[in-house]
Design a protein around this motif. Structure first.
Motif, PDB file in Angstrom:
ATOM      1  N   LYS A 105      91.659  24.110  42.929  1.00 59.39           N
ATOM      2  CA  LYS A 105      92.570  23.188  43.603  1.00 59.39           C
ATOM      3  C   LYS A 105      93.313  23.804  44.779  1.00 59.39           C
ATOM      4  O   LYS A 105      93.870  23.078  45.606  1.00 59.39           O
ATOM      5  N   GLU A 127      87.919  16.655  45.165  1.00 53.07           N
ATOM      6  CA  GLU A 127      89.169  16.928  44.452  1.00 53.07           C
ATOM      7  C   GLU A 127      89.944  18.091  45.046  1.00 53.07           C
ATOM      8  O   GLU A 127      91.064  18.383  44.617  1.00 53.07           O
ATOM      9  N   LYS A 129      92.036  18.987  47.435  1.00 57.43           N
ATOM     10  CA  LYS A 129      92.891  18.294  48.398  1.00 57.43           C
ATOM     11  C   LYS A 129      93.493  19.207  49.472  1.00 57.43           C
ATOM     12  O   LYS A 129      94.009  18.720  50.475  1.00 57.43           O
ATOM     13  N   LYS A 130      93.421  20.536  49.277  1.00 58.33           N
ATOM     14  CA  LYS A 130      93.937  21.462  50.283  1.00 58.33           C
ATOM     15  C   LYS A 130      92.846  21.976  51.223  1.00 58.33           C
ATOM     16  O   LYS A 130      93.128  22.758  52.136  1.00 58.33           O
ATOM     17  N   GLU A 148      83.500  10.728  48.247  1.00 56.20           N
ATOM     18  CA  GLU A 148      84.714  11.430  47.831  1.00 56.20           C
ATOM     19  C   GLU A 148      85.187  12.447  48.854  1.00 56.20           C
ATOM     20  O   GLU A 148      86.359  12.858  48.822  1.00 56.20           O
ATOM     21  N   ASN A 151      88.460  11.974  50.637  1.00 58.41           N
ATOM     22  CA  ASN A 151      89.758  12.302  50.033  1.00 58.41           C
ATOM     23  C   ASN A 151      90.351  13.591  50.578  1.00 58.41           C
ATOM     24  O   ASN A 151      91.501  13.927  50.254  1.00 58.41           O
ATOM     25  N   LEU A 152      89.596  14.307  51.388  1.00 52.12           N
ATOM     26  CA  LEU A 152      90.029  15.632  51.859  1.00 52.12           C
ATOM     27  C   LEU A 152      90.877  15.486  53.115  1.00 52.12           C
ATOM     28  O   LEU A 152      90.445  15.785  54.227  1.00 52.12           O
ATOM     29  N   GLU A 154      93.194  17.109  54.481  1.00 48.86           N
ATOM     30  CA  GLU A 154      93.519  18.274  55.300  1.00 48.86           C
ATOM     31  C   GLU A 154      92.305  18.819  56.046  1.00 48.86           C
ATOM     32  O   GLU A 154      92.427  19.782  56.821  1.00 48.86           O
TER      33      GLU A 154
END
Length: 310
Positions: A105, A127, A129-130, A148, A151-152, A154
């Protein structure tokens, strides 16, 4: 003064890797602490958190590139939960990217380019996210691009070129607010550009867009001109038809436009030839009207996998 050592679970993970794989670099992994003890340097390719943060030091970077790692992706690496950077590029990794990759993560950079990885891109990458940099180019990945990845939030750099990816480009990628470079070239992608630009305000930060050498069809929509920061647009070697919209000539930063080897027709609007920043426009291999001319000095250019970004 008490020395802060690496987290014991991290040491176990690295020792498991060392015992199970014949990596050249691990022969330099000596000592009991990967983060280094006293005057002993850290293990090659290992970066740890500062010694004054917490009871134990956390492994934050694992960089083992170009060292002839052979075999499947080492799933045990996904137990290094503090990793911010995982760079295993230019090796000989095979098999799939494990879904357990979604456990990392804190990851900001994932670089697995120039391997022999197979199967589909796991949706679990969405998943992370950073994540800011995702490099999976030059592998044997197949199947669709997972939606998916949208969802990123950044993400800055997304390089998936030189694989065997199929299906349509998910429009969710267009919603990524910070994406600057998108390279999906040299795959087997289908669909139209209009589908990719369906959402209003898409690709607000995009500068480089590589979609060349796929199976894209349909026309070039004028909505491309809404990507106002675009500097490079590479659409060569697809099956695009129809005219080139004049709206593209008013992209203020456009410097390189590659339209060659499609089925485009009509005339090139005069505004392209008056563009202040346009250095090259490739148009060969189309059905344009007689007398249509390119822009700039043509030369062989290697635009994929730009090394200066790493």
């Amino acid at each position: 003064m008490l020395l802060r050592t690496a987290l014991p679970s991290s040491v176990k993970v690295l020792n498991d890797i060392k015992a199970s794989l014949g990596w050249k670099v691990v022969y330099a992994w000596v000592g009991d602490d990967p983060c280094g003890e006293g005057d002993v340097a850290p293990w090659v390719g290992i970066t740890c958190s500062p010694p004054d943060q917490g009871e134990y030091r956390v492994i934050t970077e694992l960089e083992l590139f170009g060292v002839s790692i052979v075999g499947p992706f080492p799933t045990s690496v996904t137990n290094l939960l503090g990793l911010k950077k995982l760079d295993l590029h230019a090796n000989k990794l095979t098999g799939p990217i494990p879904p357990e990759i979604g456990r990392l993560k804190n990851l900001e950079t994932l670089n697995l380019r120039w391997n022999k990885l197979q199967d589909q891109i796991p949706p679990e990458i969405g998943e992370l996210k950073k994540l800011r940099n995702l490099y999976l180019s030059f592998n044997n990945l197949k199947g669709p691009i997972p939606k998916e990845l949208g969802n990123l939030v950044e993400l800055r750099y997304l390089y998936l070129h030189e694989n065997r990816l199929t299906g349509r480009v998910p429009q969710e990628i267009g919603s990524l607010p910070n994406l600057r470079h998108l390279d999906l070239s040299n795959n087997h992608l289908i669909g139209t550009l209009r589908e990719l630009l369906r959402n209003e305000g898409c690709f607000p930060s995009l500068r480089y867009l590589y979609l060349n050498d796929n199976w894209l069809t349909g026309g070039i929509p004028s909505q491309l001109a809404s990507i106002v920061n675009l500097e490079i647009l590479y659409l060569s070697h697809n099956k695009l038809t129809g005219p080139v919209p004049e709206a593209l000539a008013f992209l203020p930063r456009l410097a390189y436009l590659y339209l060659n080897d499609n089925m485009l027709s009509g005339r090139i609007p005069e505004a392209f030839y008056q563009h202040q920043t346009l250095k090259e426009m490739y148009i060969e291999g189309n059905n344009f009207s007689p007398g249509v001319k390119p822009v700039g000095v043509h030369r062989t250019m290697e635009l994929s996998d730009t090394e200066f970004l790493f």
